[in-house]
Scaffold this motif. Structure first.
Motif, PDB file in Angstrom:
ATOM      1  N   THR A 144      -4.202  12.906   0.830  1.00  0.00           N
ATOM      2  CA  THR A 144      -5.272  13.226   1.780  1.00  0.00           C
ATOM      3  C   THR A 144      -4.918  14.454   2.623  1.00  0.00           C
ATOM      4  OG1 THR A 144      -4.444  11.531   3.305  1.00  0.00           O
ATOM      5  CG2 THR A 144      -6.296  10.919   1.882  1.00  0.00           C
ATOM      6  N   ALA A 149      -9.713   4.074  -1.022  1.00  0.00           N
ATOM      7  CA  ALA A 149      -9.308   4.807   0.181  1.00  0.00           C
ATOM      8  C   ALA A 149      -8.865   6.215  -0.149  1.00  0.00           C
ATOM      9  CB  ALA A 149      -8.186   4.058   0.903  1.00  0.00           C
ATOM     10  N   THR A 150      -8.142   6.377  -1.247  1.00  0.00           N
ATOM     11  CA  THR A 150      -7.688   7.717  -1.624  1.00  0.00           C
ATOM     12  C   THR A 150      -8.861   8.586  -2.047  1.00  0.00           C
ATOM     13  OG1 THR A 150      -5.506   6.922  -2.259  1.00  0.00           O
ATOM     14  CG2 THR A 150      -6.189   9.038  -3.167  1.00  0.00           C
ATOM     15  N   GLY A 177     -10.975   9.152   1.125  1.00  0.00           N
ATOM     16  CA  GLY A 177     -10.187   9.914   2.089  1.00  0.00           C
ATOM     17  C   GLY A 177      -9.972  11.346   1.651  1.00  0.00           C
ATOM     18  N   PHE A 207       0.858  -1.190   0.000  1.00  0.00           N
ATOM     19  CA  PHE A 207       0.000   0.000   0.000  1.00  0.00           C
ATOM     20  C   PHE A 207       0.892   1.238   0.000  1.00  0.00           C
ATOM     21  CE2 PHE A 207      -2.889   3.213   1.565  1.00  0.00           C
ATOM     22  CZ  PHE A 207      -4.114   2.832   1.030  1.00  0.00           C
ATOM     23  N   ALA A 253      -8.171  -1.261  -3.001  1.00  0.00           N
ATOM     24  CA  ALA A 253      -8.256  -0.640  -1.674  1.00  0.00           C
ATOM     25  C   ALA A 253      -7.652   0.762  -1.702  1.00  0.00           C
ATOM     26  CB  ALA A 253      -7.533  -1.502  -0.637  1.00  0.00           C
ATOM     27  N   TYR A 254      -6.516   0.902  -2.353  1.00  0.00           N
ATOM     28  CA  TYR A 254      -5.848   2.203  -2.457  1.00  0.00           C
ATOM     29  C   TYR A 254      -6.686   3.174  -3.272  1.00  0.00           C
ATOM     30  CZ  TYR A 254      -2.256   5.547  -3.953  1.00  0.00           C
ATOM     31  OH  TYR A 254      -1.536   6.689  -4.237  1.00  0.00           O
ATOM     32  N   PHE A 277      -0.663   8.179  -0.391  1.00  0.00           N
ATOM     33  CA  PHE A 277      -1.984   8.296   0.233  1.00  0.00           C
ATOM     34  C   PHE A 277      -1.993   9.440   1.257  1.00  0.00           C
ATOM     35  CE2 PHE A 277      -4.821   7.277   3.788  1.00  0.00           C
ATOM     36  CZ  PHE A 277      -6.039   7.225   3.123  1.00  0.00           C
ATOM     37  N   TRP A 329       1.544   4.186   1.241  1.00  0.00           N
ATOM     38  CA  TRP A 329       1.153   5.066   2.344  1.00  0.00           C
ATOM     39  C   TRP A 329       1.629   6.505   2.163  1.00  0.00           C
ATOM     40  CZ3 TRP A 329      -2.687   3.997   5.281  1.00  0.00           C
ATOM     41  CH2 TRP A 329      -3.024   2.668   5.533  1.00  0.00           C
TER      42      TRP A 329
END
Length: 159
Positions: A70, A133-134, A137, A61, A129-130, A66, A63
């Motif tokens: 965010t 989530a991005t 988020g 992931f 998921a990324y 991300f 991070w």
């Protein structure tokens, strides 16, 4: 229903459909473009430094990206609330901070490449998921930054 142009006091980008932006670019184009360029250099350097400090394997992931995207969205929400509260603020604030610094800091291209690399590396779950989530988020962060900052500014004025 006609589409209304963005409010020039709070729009994060330079929009030639907005009279205030068109006027600034017509009367002082070099100043605006230099402000954007200077901010973009600072934002891109900050992003590159953070991504270098926290690398990830293609299947992991991302991070750093991300967090960059965010937090940049959170900060753009804060900036827009502050500029709205100040009636637009300094004419170079939005181009320098919004378009330049935060535009250079956040990065859709790295986001897209990270997703593509995860897919190629055989990690579709991480990619999905990324991606989600991005997207979620970033939207939540810009809304939170704007709402919390606007509420704090209203509270401060009420005192």
């Amino acid at each position: 229903m006609s589409e209304q142009p963005p409010d020039p006091r709070t729009d994060a980008d330079v929009d030639l459909r907005v009279d205030a932006d068109r006027g600034e670019l017509t009367t002082r184009p070099a100043t605006i473009l230099l402000a954007i360029a200077a901010g973009g250099v600072l934002g891109a350097l900050a992003r590159a430094g953070l991504q270098h400090a926290a690398p990830h394997p293609p299947t992991g992931f991302p991070w750093a990206t991300f967090t960059i995207n965010t937090s940049g969205c959170l900060l753009i929400g804060v900036l827009m609330a502050v500029l709205g509260h100040l009636g637009g603020g300094h004419p170079l604030a939005r181009p320098f901070l919004g378009v330049g610094v935060l535009g250079g800091f956040t990065t859709f291209s790295a986001y897209a490449v990270d997703i593509q690399q995860a897919l190629v590396a055989g990690a579709p779950g991480t990619a999905l998921a990324y991606l989600a989530a991005t997207l979620l988020g970033a939207l939540a962060a810009v809304g939170l930054g704007d709402a919390v900052t606007a509420a704090l500014l209203r509270r401060r004025v009420a005192r």
